[in-house]
Each structure stands twice: as structure tokens, then as C-alpha cells.
Design a protein around this motif. Structure first.
Motif, PDB file in Angstrom:
ATOM      1  N   UNK A 149       0.823  -1.214   0.000  1.00  0.00           N
ATOM      2  CA  UNK A 149       0.000   0.000   0.000  1.00  0.00           C
ATOM      3  C   UNK A 149       0.852   1.257   0.000  1.00  0.00           C
ATOM      4  N   UNK A 150       1.944   1.233   0.760  1.00  0.00           N
ATOM      5  CA  UNK A 150       2.824   2.406   0.795  1.00  0.00           C
ATOM      6  C   UNK A 150       3.448   2.650  -0.572  1.00  0.00           C
ATOM      7  N   UNK A 151       3.769   1.567  -1.292  1.00  0.00           N
ATOM      8  CA  UNK A 151       4.337   1.720  -2.631  1.00  0.00           C
ATOM      9  C   UNK A 151       3.323   2.334  -3.589  1.00  0.00           C
ATOM     10  N   UNK A 152       2.047   1.985  -3.436  1.00  0.00           N
ATOM     11  CA  UNK A 152       1.026   2.559  -4.308  1.00  0.00           C
ATOM     12  C   UNK A 152       0.836   4.048  -4.028  1.00  0.00           C
ATOM     13  N   UNK A 153       0.979   4.443  -2.764  1.00  0.00           N
ATOM     14  CA  UNK A 153       0.909   5.868  -2.438  1.00  0.00           C
ATOM     15  C   UNK A 153       2.100   6.606  -3.046  1.00  0.00           C
ATOM     16  N   UNK A 154       3.279   5.986  -2.974  1.00  0.00           N
ATOM     17  CA  UNK A 154       4.471   6.608  -3.560  1.00  0.00           C
ATOM     18  C   UNK A 154       4.326   6.737  -5.074  1.00  0.00           C
ATOM     19  N   UNK A 155       3.631   5.787  -5.691  1.00  0.00           N
ATOM     20  CA  UNK A 155       3.486   5.793  -7.148  1.00  0.00           C
ATOM     21  C   UNK A 155       2.706   7.004  -7.651  1.00  0.00           C
ATOM     22  N   UNK A 156       1.873   7.591  -6.796  1.00  0.00           N
ATOM     23  CA  UNK A 156       1.104   8.778  -7.213  1.00  0.00           C
ATOM     24  C   UNK A 156       1.604  10.019  -6.470  1.00  0.00           C
ATOM     25  N   UNK A 157       2.844   9.918  -5.948  1.00  0.00           N
ATOM     26  CA  UNK A 157       3.513  11.058  -5.301  1.00  0.00           C
ATOM     27  C   UNK A 157       2.786  11.567  -4.062  1.00  0.00           C
ATOM     28  N   UNK A 158       2.225  10.658  -3.304  1.00  0.00           N
ATOM     29  CA  UNK A 158       1.589  11.033  -2.035  1.00  0.00           C
ATOM     30  C   UNK A 158       2.509  10.665  -0.877  1.00  0.00           C
ATOM     31  N   UNK A 159       2.543  11.527   0.152  1.00  0.00           N
ATOM     32  CA  UNK A 159       3.294  11.219   1.365  1.00  0.00           C
ATOM     33  C   UNK A 159       2.465  10.293   2.249  1.00  0.00           C
ATOM     34  N   UNK A 160       3.112   9.278   2.810  1.00  0.00           N
ATOM     35  CA  UNK A 160       2.393   8.286   3.609  1.00  0.00           C
ATOM     36  C   UNK A 160       2.614   8.520   5.096  1.00  0.00           C
ATOM     37  N   UNK A 161       1.523   8.510   5.860  1.00  0.00           N
ATOM     38  CA  UNK A 161       1.581   8.603   7.318  1.00  0.00           C
ATOM     39  C   UNK A 161       0.975   7.335   7.895  1.00  0.00           C
ATOM     40  N   UNK A 162       1.718   6.681   8.782  1.00  0.00           N
ATOM     41  CA  UNK A 162       1.210   5.489   9.443  1.00  0.00           C
ATOM     42  C   UNK A 162       0.661   5.889  10.807  1.00  0.00           C
ATOM     43  N   UNK A 163      -0.642   5.732  10.988  1.00  0.00           N
ATOM     44  CA  UNK A 163      -1.312   6.197  12.207  1.00  0.00           C
ATOM     45  C   UNK A 163      -1.415   5.072  13.221  1.00  0.00           C
ATOM     46  N   UNK A 164      -0.764   5.276  14.386  1.00  0.00           N
ATOM     47  CA  UNK A 164      -0.898   4.318  15.483  1.00  0.00           C
ATOM     48  C   UNK A 164      -2.039   4.697  16.416  1.00  0.00           C
ATOM     49  N   UNK A 165      -2.490   5.927  16.352  1.00  0.00           N
ATOM     50  CA  UNK A 165      -3.665   6.363  17.105  1.00  0.00           C
ATOM     51  C   UNK A 165      -4.349   7.473  16.310  1.00  0.00           C
ATOM     52  N   UNK A 166      -5.568   7.797  16.697  1.00  0.00           N
ATOM     53  CA  UNK A 166      -6.365   8.735  15.906  1.00  0.00           C
ATOM     54  C   UNK A 166      -5.853  10.170  15.998  1.00  0.00           C
ATOM     55  N   UNK A 167      -4.891  10.445  16.886  1.00  0.00           N
ATOM     56  CA  UNK A 167      -4.298  11.781  16.935  1.00  0.00           C
ATOM     57  C   UNK A 167      -3.622  12.137  15.623  1.00  0.00           C
ATOM     58  N   UNK A 168      -3.245  11.107  14.854  1.00  0.00           N
ATOM     59  CA  UNK A 168      -2.563  11.347  13.583  1.00  0.00           C
ATOM     60  C   UNK A 168      -3.450  12.102  12.592  1.00  0.00           C
ATOM     61  N   UNK A 169      -4.763  12.042  12.758  1.00  0.00           N
ATOM     62  CA  UNK A 169      -5.661  12.768  11.853  1.00  0.00           C
ATOM     63  C   UNK A 169      -5.466  14.284  11.972  1.00  0.00           C
ATOM     64  N   UNK A 170      -4.959  14.728  13.116  1.00  0.00           N
ATOM     65  CA  UNK A 170      -4.727  16.162  13.298  1.00  0.00           C
ATOM     66  C   UNK A 170      -3.427  16.630  12.641  1.00  0.00           C
ATOM     67  N   UNK A 171      -2.582  15.672  12.217  1.00  0.00           N
ATOM     68  CA  UNK A 171      -1.277  16.035  11.661  1.00  0.00           C
ATOM     69  C   UNK A 171      -1.281  16.201  10.153  1.00  0.00           C
ATOM     70  N   UNK A 172      -2.426  15.958   9.513  1.00  0.00           N
ATOM     71  CA  UNK A 172      -2.511  16.067   8.053  1.00  0.00           C
ATOM     72  C   UNK A 172      -3.665  16.995   7.672  1.00  0.00           C
ATOM     73  N   UNK A 173      -3.528  17.726   6.549  1.00  0.00           N
ATOM     74  CA  UNK A 173      -4.650  18.553   6.081  1.00  0.00           C
ATOM     75  C   UNK A 173      -5.755  17.678   5.514  1.00  0.00           C
ATOM     76  N   UNK A 174      -6.939  17.775   6.076  1.00  0.00           N
ATOM     77  CA  UNK A 174      -8.028  16.868   5.712  1.00  0.00           C
ATOM     78  C   UNK A 174      -8.346  16.902   4.219  1.00  0.00           C
TER      79      UNK A 174
END
Length: 364
Positions: free
Chosen positions: A55-80
Motif C-alpha cells: 500500500x505504501x508503494x502505491x501511495x508513492x506511485x502517485x507522489x503522495x506522502x504516507x503517514x502510518x497512524x498508530x492512534x487517531x491523533x494522527x488525523x490532526x497532523x494532516x490537512x483533511x
């Protein structure tokens, strides 16, 4: 005067010692692999057939940065409004954490929820405000399938930008979706049926029809995509028609992809450590200092090893050997150790070997 060293001063490599080093190296490699990978289904650190490491490779294929969320606080670290979040068959209920996902979607985020037989995703969909629901019954197709009726190929796609490059989806023991107010993106062929009793056959009370397997609907400023089979994203299925194209379509045009493992099985220890260090500037500094310390120790390892030998063997002054005849206390211990390993050697030879390894000139 020329320093000519006796050929006997070289310590030979014995087969038992080589075997010991080989076993130790194998053990260390095994521990590293075990600590850095996972066997959890749909896991991003699982390189096996049922993992989702690609999945991370597919995100890289379209030039997207990947964030791996271990808790829902990670939703605050990215622009929705620039992020697609992927939730693959969560192992536990989101409960109060679902509010963070709801806020993310309503602020313009795209949430992709892929599920087949687990009830946690329907609870999450309800909490987020989506109307689509996972049916939970096995979809089979005797006519349009990949190797087995339990691996139906859904061939009916609609006119939507998310499936412009998709002609079909290949499922692996998936279910179907009750779209309610959601728009259908992909549906099975007209020969699909729901195996009510699990007998792997089409019974009289089971109806042939085209069933939805992927939907999309707007929620607030964002949208929710529901897929009726998380296996679509596992390593063994990404290459099946047209799963890769669909995944990349979900990621295309987004600056960020958030892989939400906040309610999945625990991540491997080394992955957790790496993510923890990455998220903490203080730990990054400490890790850098530790690496510098290791590098300096490696450069000075001969002096360090001599010092450690002196401490372990009980020398009174580690910085300067105590003379007792021809050898110090530390040398006596080393000589005795060599004689235990090589009983055929003379003590004189063992003493010369010890002096050579400690870079001390032999007595003339």
C-alpha cells in the motif's frame, strides 16, 4: 632492529568458533526480521501474501506522502482536504475515537473503509455519518471469477472519476454493500449471489443479481468510500485486475495518504521504535548522539577491548599492567584460556600469542 613476528603468533580460526559466529549471526538476523515485520493480516509491515506492505508503494506511485497512524491523533497532523485515510478491517471498535474520523471527513477528508465480515466497520460508518453498510454474507459468482466462484470479478463500473481507469475489481472471499444513499462505484456481474448458508452452492432461495461492492458518498465537506473486501489491498491481490488501478485512483491527486492502524493488531517493535523516534525531535538528537558514540567506540575498539579485558581479568591498574615476571595478571588469565582451547600448545607459545594480540613486544 627489524621486528619479525613468529608465525605462531597468529591465532587460528577454528571450525567450532566459526560455527558459533555463524549461529550467532543467524540468530541476530532472525531477531531483527522478527522485530521489524508482522504477520498480522492487512498489516503494512507484513510482506506475506495476506499483508498490505504494498500500500505504501502505491501511495508513492502517485507522489503522495504516507503517514502510518498508530492512534487517531494522527488525523490532526494532516490537512483533511488533501488526505485519503485507509481503514482496513479494524480489529476493535473505534468507540469515542470515531469522532476524530468524523471530524476529518467533515473537514474535507476522504475515508476509505474496507471490510467484509467484521461488525466494527459498520459501527464506524454509522458514527462518521455514512449511510452505506457492509452486508456480511459471502458473495460468489459462478461465471465471472478469478480461479474460484469465491473470488468474483466485479465487472459493472459506473461513470465516476474514481473508476475512470477501472473496468473491474477482483475480490477474495468478500461480501457486498447495502448502499442506501451512497452511489455505487462497482458492482458484481449479473451472476453474483449471496451464499446464505455457506454451502458453496446456489440454492433456490439465493438470487442471481448484480450486487454493489464499492460505493462513495459525501459526508460534510468530505466523502466516504466503502469497499466490501479488504483483501483487495493485500499483497497477493494488488496485481489482480484492476485492483492496483482502483487503489491508485483513491490516492491520486492527494498530497497525503494516512494508513489508519489505530485499531488493528500491534505493530512490530522496531517499527514502533522508528516511528517514535521520527515523531520526537529529542529522541532524534539522542539517537544521533548514540550513533556518534558507537562510531567513536568502533574506531577506538583495540584500546577499549584491552581496557575491558583488564577489568574482567582483575587488573589493579587497567591503564598499566602490573608486572609479575613475564606477564601481568590479565595476561595470565588469557594464557590459561588459550591453553584450555589449545592444549597442544606450550605456555611459551601462548604467552607470545597474547603479547601479539595486545600489541606488546615479546622479550628479547
Amino acid at each position: 632492529m627489524t621486528d619479525e613476528r613468529d608465525p605462531d603468533d597468529v591465532i587460528p580460526w577454528s571450525y567450532p568458533r566459526l560455527l558459533l559466529y555463524a549461529l550467532a549471526g543467524t540468530l541476530l538476523i532472525s531477531l531483527f526480521v522478527a522485530a521489524s515485520t508482522s504477520g498480522a493480516a492487512f498489516g503494512t509491515y507484513n510482506p506475506g501474501w495476506d499483508g498490505a506492505s504494498q500500500l505504501r508503494a502505491e501511495a508513492d506511485a502517485v507522489d503522495s506522502d504516507t503517514t502510518l497512524a498508530r492512534n487517531v491523533d494522527a488525523y490532526d497532523s494532516v490537512p483533511a482536504n488533501e488526505t485519503t485515510a485507509v481503514i482496513l478491517s479494524p480489529d476493535s471498535a473505534y468507540g469515542d475515537d470515531a469522532a476524530r474520523v468524523r471530524e476529518f471527513v467533515r473537514a474535507g477528508g476522504t475515508a476509505v473503509v474496507a471490510e467484509d465480515f467484521n461488525s466494527h466497520s459498520n459501527d464506524l460508518l454509522a458514527a462518521v455519518g455514512a449511510t452505506a453498510r457492509i452486508d456480511g454474507r459471502l458473495l460468489r459468482d459462478e461465471q465471472s471469477n478469478y480461479r474460484s466462484p469465491a473470488m468474483p470479478v466485479a465487472t459493472n463500473t459506473t461513470n465516476h472519476t474514481l473508476v475512470d481507469s477501472v473496468d473491474r475489481l477482483t475480490l477474495n472471499h468478500g461480501t457486498v454493500i447495502e448502499p442506501n444513499n451512497a452511489s455505487v462505484l462497482v458492482a458484481s456481474s449479473e451472476f453474483g449471489y449471496l451464499d446464505e448458508n455457506g454451502n458453496d452452492e446456489l440454492d433456490d432461495n439465493e438470487t442471481l443479481a448484480s450486487y454493489p461492492v464499492a460505493t462513495v458518498e459525501s459526508v460534510g465537506e468530505g466523502r466516504v468510500v466503502v469497499v466490501s473486501d479488504p483483501s483487495l489491498a493485500i499483497n497477493a491481490m494488488v496485481d489482480r485486475p484492476d485492483n492496483r488501478a482502483f487503489i491508485q485512483s483513491l490516492f491520486a491527486g492527494q498530497e497525503h495518504v494516512l494508513l489508519d492502524y489505530s485499531h488493528a493488531e500491534r505493530l512490530p517493535p522496531l517499527a514502533v521504535a522508528a516511528l517514535t523516534v521520527r515523531d520526537s525531535p529529542l529522541l532524534q538528537v539522542l539517537a544521533g548522539l548514540a550513533l556518534i558514540t558507537v562510531a567513536v567506540s568502533w574506531v577506538r575498539r583495540p584500546a577499549l577491548l584491552t581496557w575491558l579485558r583488564s577489568i574482567v581479568n582483575g587488573d589493579r591498574n587497567p591503564n598499566g599492567p602490573q608486572q609479575t615476571g613475564t606477564t601481568d595478571i590479565g595476561e595470565h588469565a588469557l594464557v590459561d584460556h588459550l591453553l584450555d582451547d589449545h592444549p597442544e600448545w606450550s605456555r611459551d607459545r601462548a604467552e607470545r600469542v597474547v603479547r601479539a594480540t595486545r600489541r606488546e613486544p615479546a622479550d628479547e
